[in-house]
Scaffold this motif. Structure first.
Motif, PDB file in Angstrom:
ATOM      1  N   MET A   1      39.226  43.253  32.772  1.00 47.48           N
ATOM      2  CA  MET A   1      39.264  42.095  33.647  1.00 47.48           C
ATOM      3  C   MET A   1      37.833  41.763  34.080  1.00 47.48           C
ATOM      4  N   ASP A   2      37.516  40.490  33.991  1.00 48.79           N
ATOM      5  CA  ASP A   2      36.192  40.011  34.412  1.00 48.79           C
ATOM      6  C   ASP A   2      36.239  39.725  35.914  1.00 48.79           C
ATOM      7  N   ILE A   3      35.572  40.563  36.686  1.00 48.79           N
ATOM      8  CA  ILE A   3      35.618  40.457  38.152  1.00 48.79           C
ATOM      9  C   ILE A   3      35.007  39.155  38.650  1.00 48.79           C
ATOM     10  N   ARG A   4      34.000  38.639  37.943  1.00 45.95           N
ATOM     11  CA  ARG A   4      33.391  37.366  38.358  1.00 45.95           C
ATOM     12  C   ARG A   4      34.379  36.218  38.206  1.00 45.95           C
ATOM     13  N   LYS A   5      35.121  36.205  37.109  1.00 52.97           N
ATOM     14  CA  LYS A   5      36.144  35.173  36.907  1.00 52.97           C
ATOM     15  C   LYS A   5      37.217  35.274  37.987  1.00 52.97           C
ATOM     16  N   PHE A   6      37.572  36.517  38.300  1.00 55.61           N
ATOM     17  CA  PHE A   6      38.594  36.755  39.316  1.00 55.61           C
ATOM     18  C   PHE A   6      38.179  36.150  40.657  1.00 55.61           C
ATOM     19  N   SER A   9      38.090  32.335  40.784  1.00 62.14           N
ATOM     20  CA  SER A   9      39.403  31.701  40.953  1.00 62.14           C
ATOM     21  C   SER A   9      39.714  31.475  42.427  1.00 62.14           C
ATOM     22  N   PHE A  10      39.239  32.371  43.297  1.00 60.98           N
ATOM     23  CA  PHE A  10      39.420  32.168  44.739  1.00 60.98           C
ATOM     24  C   PHE A  10      38.629  30.956  45.216  1.00 60.98           C
ATOM     25  N   LYS A  11      37.434  30.790  44.665  1.00 58.02           N
ATOM     26  CA  LYS A  11      36.610  29.636  45.010  1.00 58.02           C
ATOM     27  C   LYS A  11      37.319  28.338  44.626  1.00 58.02           C
ATOM     28  N   TYR A  12      37.892  28.318  43.424  1.00 62.25           N
ATOM     29  CA  TYR A  12      38.603  27.119  42.978  1.00 62.25           C
ATOM     30  C   TYR A  12      39.821  26.842  43.861  1.00 62.25           C
ATOM     31  N   ALA A  13      40.515  27.896  44.221  1.00 59.27           N
ATOM     32  CA  ALA A  13      41.687  27.739  45.086  1.00 59.27           C
ATOM     33  C   ALA A  13      41.281  27.195  46.458  1.00 59.27           C
ATOM     34  N   MET A  14      40.204  27.729  47.012  1.00 57.34           N
ATOM     35  CA  MET A  14      39.712  27.221  48.307  1.00 57.34           C
ATOM     36  C   MET A  14      39.287  25.761  48.198  1.00 57.34           C
ATOM     37  N   ASN A  15      38.666  25.394  47.072  1.00 57.58           N
ATOM     38  CA  ASN A  15      38.298  23.994  46.866  1.00 57.58           C
ATOM     39  C   ASN A  15      39.528  23.098  46.914  1.00 57.58           C
ATOM     40  N   GLY A  16      40.632  23.559  46.323  1.00 54.76           N
ATOM     41  CA  GLY A  16      41.869  22.789  46.356  1.00 54.76           C
ATOM     42  C   GLY A  16      42.414  22.646  47.758  1.00 54.76           C
TER      43      GLY A  16
END
Length: 121
Positions: A1-6, A9-16
């Motif tokens: 698992m790529d921890i940076r991608k993980f 994804s939180f950043k993208y969710a917060m943007n939403g």
């Protein structure tokens, strides 16, 4: 698992979520309503299980509003011209929000009214 991608994804969710708070009128209404319900719950002295129900209802409303907004965006993207099915898709998503809001308000009344006026259900 790529921890940076993980974590991205939180950043993208917060943007939403931030986008919904800034631009979605119904999300803003439900945000205010949620705050009012939390204050009412604190003043009323809800039990642990009542709080669990309230938190689930409020978070469920936020979730369905986010899904509704995303469905509206996708429909607008793929069907920029009027189409009856596009209208139905948007109406169905909005209907889901309304059903959850009505159920939430009903459950809220079942929880709060007896505590405020001593009525037994």
């Amino acid at each position: 698992m790529d921890i940076r991608k993980f974590f991205k994804s939180f950043k993208y969710a917060m943007n939403g979520i931030i986008h919904a708070v800034k631009s979605e009128q119904n999300f803003q209404f439900h945000l205010v309503a949620g705050v009012v319900v939390i204050i009412a719950g604190l003043l009323t002295g809800l039990s642990k299980w009542e709080w669990i129900i309230i938190v689930m209802l409020i978070s469920g409303m936020f979730m369905i509003e986010l899904v509704n907004a995303s469905i509206e965006r996708v429909v607008d993207l793929v069907s920029p011209n009027f189409h009856q099915l596009a209208l139905q898709a948007k109406d169905l998503a909005a209907g889901a929000c309304l059903v959850h809001a009505i159920c939430s308000a009903t459950i809220g009344l079942i929880i709060f009214v007896p505590k405020w006026w001593g009525i037994l259900f």
